[in-house]
Design a protein around this motif. Sequence first.
Motif, PDB file in Angstrom:
ATOM      1  N   VAL A  98       0.861  -1.188   0.000  1.00 19.60           N
ATOM      2  CA  VAL A  98       0.000   0.000   0.000  1.00 19.60           C
ATOM      3  C   VAL A  98       0.894   1.233   0.000  1.00 19.60           C
ATOM      4  O   VAL A  98       1.756   1.378   0.862  1.00 19.60           O
ATOM      5  CB  VAL A  98      -0.912   0.028   1.247  1.00 19.60           C
ATOM      6  CG1 VAL A  98      -1.825   1.253   1.205  1.00 19.60           C
ATOM      7  CG2 VAL A  98      -1.731  -1.252   1.343  1.00 19.60           C
ATOM      8  N   CYS A  99       0.692   2.096  -0.980  1.00 17.12           N
ATOM      9  CA  CYS A  99       1.487   3.322  -1.019  1.00 17.12           C
ATOM     10  C   CYS A  99       0.990   4.271   0.065  1.00 17.12           C
ATOM     11  O   CYS A  99      -0.198   4.546   0.164  1.00 17.12           O
ATOM     12  CB  CYS A  99       1.377   3.994  -2.383  1.00 17.12           C
ATOM     13  SG  CYS A  99       2.362   5.511  -2.441  1.00 17.12           S
ATOM     14  N   MET A 100       1.941   4.740   0.863  1.00  8.94           N
ATOM     15  CA  MET A 100       1.595   5.686   1.933  1.00  8.94           C
ATOM     16  C   MET A 100       2.275   7.031   1.692  1.00  8.94           C
ATOM     17  O   MET A 100       2.482   7.808   2.613  1.00  8.94           O
ATOM     18  CB  MET A 100       2.024   5.105   3.288  1.00  8.94           C
ATOM     19  CG  MET A 100       1.207   3.899   3.708  1.00  8.94           C
ATOM     20  SD  MET A 100      -0.424   4.343   4.289  1.00  8.94           S
ATOM     21  CE  MET A 100      -0.050   4.712   6.013  1.00  8.94           C
ATOM     22  N   GLY A 101       2.622   7.291   0.446  1.00  4.90           N
ATOM     23  CA  GLY A 101       3.155   8.605   0.115  1.00  4.90           C
ATOM     24  C   GLY A 101       2.079   9.659   0.301  1.00  4.90           C
ATOM     25  O   GLY A 101       0.904   9.341   0.503  1.00  4.90           O
ATOM     26  N   THR A 102       2.457  10.917   0.198  1.00  2.00           N
ATOM     27  CA  THR A 102       1.533  11.999   0.550  1.00  2.00           C
ATOM     28  C   THR A 102       0.234  11.947  -0.244  1.00  2.00           C
ATOM     29  O   THR A 102      -0.860  12.018   0.330  1.00  2.00           O
ATOM     30  CB  THR A 102       2.224  13.362   0.315  1.00  2.00           C
ATOM     31  OG1 THR A 102       3.430  13.377   1.071  1.00  2.00           O
ATOM     32  CG2 THR A 102       1.335  14.498   0.776  1.00  2.00           C
ATOM     33  N   ALA A 103       0.341  11.818  -1.556  1.00  2.11           N
ATOM     34  CA  ALA A 103      -0.877  11.848  -2.387  1.00  2.11           C
ATOM     35  C   ALA A 103      -1.813  10.714  -2.007  1.00  2.11           C
ATOM     36  O   ALA A 103      -3.043  10.888  -1.958  1.00  2.11           O
ATOM     37  CB  ALA A 103      -0.503  11.766  -3.864  1.00  2.11           C
ATOM     38  N   CYS A 104      -1.252   9.546  -1.748  1.00  2.20           N
ATOM     39  CA  CYS A 104      -2.086   8.403  -1.385  1.00  2.20           C
ATOM     40  C   CYS A 104      -2.605   8.542   0.045  1.00  2.20           C
ATOM     41  O   CYS A 104      -3.751   8.204   0.332  1.00  2.20           O
ATOM     42  CB  CYS A 104      -1.302   7.110  -1.561  1.00  2.20           C
ATOM     43  SG  CYS A 104      -0.975   6.731  -3.301  1.00  2.20           S
ATOM     44  N   TYR A 105      -1.759   9.060   0.901  1.00  2.65           N
ATOM     45  CA  TYR A 105      -2.145   9.191   2.305  1.00  2.65           C
ATOM     46  C   TYR A 105      -3.359  10.107   2.447  1.00  2.65           C
ATOM     47  O   TYR A 105      -4.327   9.783   3.146  1.00  2.65           O
ATOM     48  CB  TYR A 105      -0.973   9.717   3.134  1.00  2.65           C
ATOM     49  CG  TYR A 105      -1.255   9.707   4.607  1.00  2.65           C
ATOM     50  CD1 TYR A 105      -1.026   8.567   5.371  1.00  2.65           C
ATOM     51  CD2 TYR A 105      -1.780  10.836   5.240  1.00  2.65           C
ATOM     52  CE1 TYR A 105      -1.307   8.549   6.727  1.00  2.65           C
ATOM     53  CE2 TYR A 105      -2.072  10.831   6.594  1.00  2.65           C
ATOM     54  CZ  TYR A 105      -1.826   9.685   7.328  1.00  2.65           C
ATOM     55  OH  TYR A 105      -2.118   9.673   8.666  1.00  2.65           O
ATOM     56  N   CYS A 140       5.876   7.000  -1.878  1.00  2.00           N
ATOM     57  CA  CYS A 140       5.435   7.181  -3.264  1.00  2.00           C
ATOM     58  C   CYS A 140       6.006   6.151  -4.250  1.00  2.00           C
ATOM     59  O   CYS A 140       7.209   5.983  -4.380  1.00  2.00           O
ATOM     60  CB  CYS A 140       5.804   8.571  -3.730  1.00  2.00           C
ATOM     61  SG  CYS A 140       5.218   8.892  -5.397  1.00  2.00           S
ATOM     62  N   ILE A 141       5.108   5.466  -4.922  1.00  2.00           N
ATOM     63  CA  ILE A 141       5.521   4.482  -5.926  1.00  2.00           C
ATOM     64  C   ILE A 141       5.422   5.061  -7.332  1.00  2.00           C
ATOM     65  O   ILE A 141       5.491   4.339  -8.320  1.00  2.00           O
ATOM     66  CB  ILE A 141       4.687   3.184  -5.826  1.00  2.00           C
ATOM     67  CG1 ILE A 141       3.195   3.480  -6.026  1.00  2.00           C
ATOM     68  CG2 ILE A 141       4.934   2.484  -4.504  1.00  2.00           C
ATOM     69  CD1 ILE A 141       2.354   2.227  -6.212  1.00  2.00           C
ATOM     70  N   GLY A 142       5.222   6.363  -7.409  1.00  2.00           N
ATOM     71  CA  GLY A 142       5.238   7.024  -8.714  1.00  2.00           C
ATOM     72  C   GLY A 142       3.927   6.948  -9.469  1.00  2.00           C
ATOM     73  O   GLY A 142       3.914   7.075 -10.690  1.00  2.00           O
ATOM     74  N   ALA A 143       2.861   6.740  -8.758  1.00  2.74           N
ATOM     75  CA  ALA A 143       1.563   6.640  -9.421  1.00  2.74           C
ATOM     76  C   ALA A 143       0.569   7.599  -8.762  1.00  2.74           C
ATOM     77  O   ALA A 143      -0.601   7.283  -8.589  1.00  2.74           O
ATOM     78  CB  ALA A 143       1.062   5.201  -9.346  1.00  2.74           C
ATOM     79  N   CYS A 144       1.042   8.789  -8.406  1.00  2.00           N
ATOM     80  CA  CYS A 144       0.217   9.736  -7.625  1.00  2.00           C
ATOM     81  C   CYS A 144      -1.083  10.086  -8.342  1.00  2.00           C
ATOM     82  O   CYS A 144      -2.083  10.386  -7.702  1.00  2.00           O
ATOM     83  CB  CYS A 144       0.991  11.013  -7.334  1.00  2.00           C
ATOM     84  SG  CYS A 144       2.559  10.728  -6.526  1.00  2.00           S
ATOM     85  N   GLY A 145      -1.075  10.079  -9.674  1.00  2.00           N
ATOM     86  CA  GLY A 145      -2.261  10.449 -10.437  1.00  2.00           C
ATOM     87  C   GLY A 145      -3.426   9.493 -10.236  1.00  2.00           C
ATOM     88  O   GLY A 145      -4.562   9.823 -10.570  1.00  2.00           O
TER      89      GLY A 145
END
Length: 178
Positions: A98-105, A140-145
């Motif tokens: 599970v991506c927990m980068g900012t956009a996903c969070y 971030c896994i590079g899929a913020c969009g």
Amino acid sequence: MSTTLTSQRGGPGRPPAGHPSGDKRFKILEVFIKRQQQKQDTLIEVLHKAQELFGYLDDGLLFFVAHHLRLPPSRVYGVATFYHYFKLKPQGAHTCVVCMGTACYVKGAHQIVEALERAAGIRAGGTTPDGRLSLLTARCIGACGIAPAVVYDETVAPRQTPESALERVRNWLDHGAG
Ligand code: FES
């Protein structure tokens, strides 16, 4: 809709540079290595980053790191196997990152993690006792969009919810190799 990331993951066939697979995690790793100015003494940091992105370090990924740090693959492999922290294969039959980068969070990734933790009876970073599922988080896994994004084995799924994630994982947990 899901996007199959790569057929190269998991073997020596993975290209050493670039990622025709479209898996943006390689690009992120490449940028990270460049930021370290490709210094060879940053190998451990680079391996940390690689494991954070992919969950574990398979042969193809180690080769990718070796190529970009201009190190012999044997040295990279030696370091990766020396430290117990590094995992050379997924612990579970299936891996869910599970991506927990900012956009996903901000779009609810933490709720997805909590739902998965409850359903699987494990904490993020763990593997179910029956070895069926490893639950991991990444920045971030590079899929913020398409946030929030979850990687099921090697497939990135966009705009996940706790419900969609549970459906996918329950299927794995309930129906064997699925
Ligand atoms: S923050 Fe999740 S893909 Fe960028």
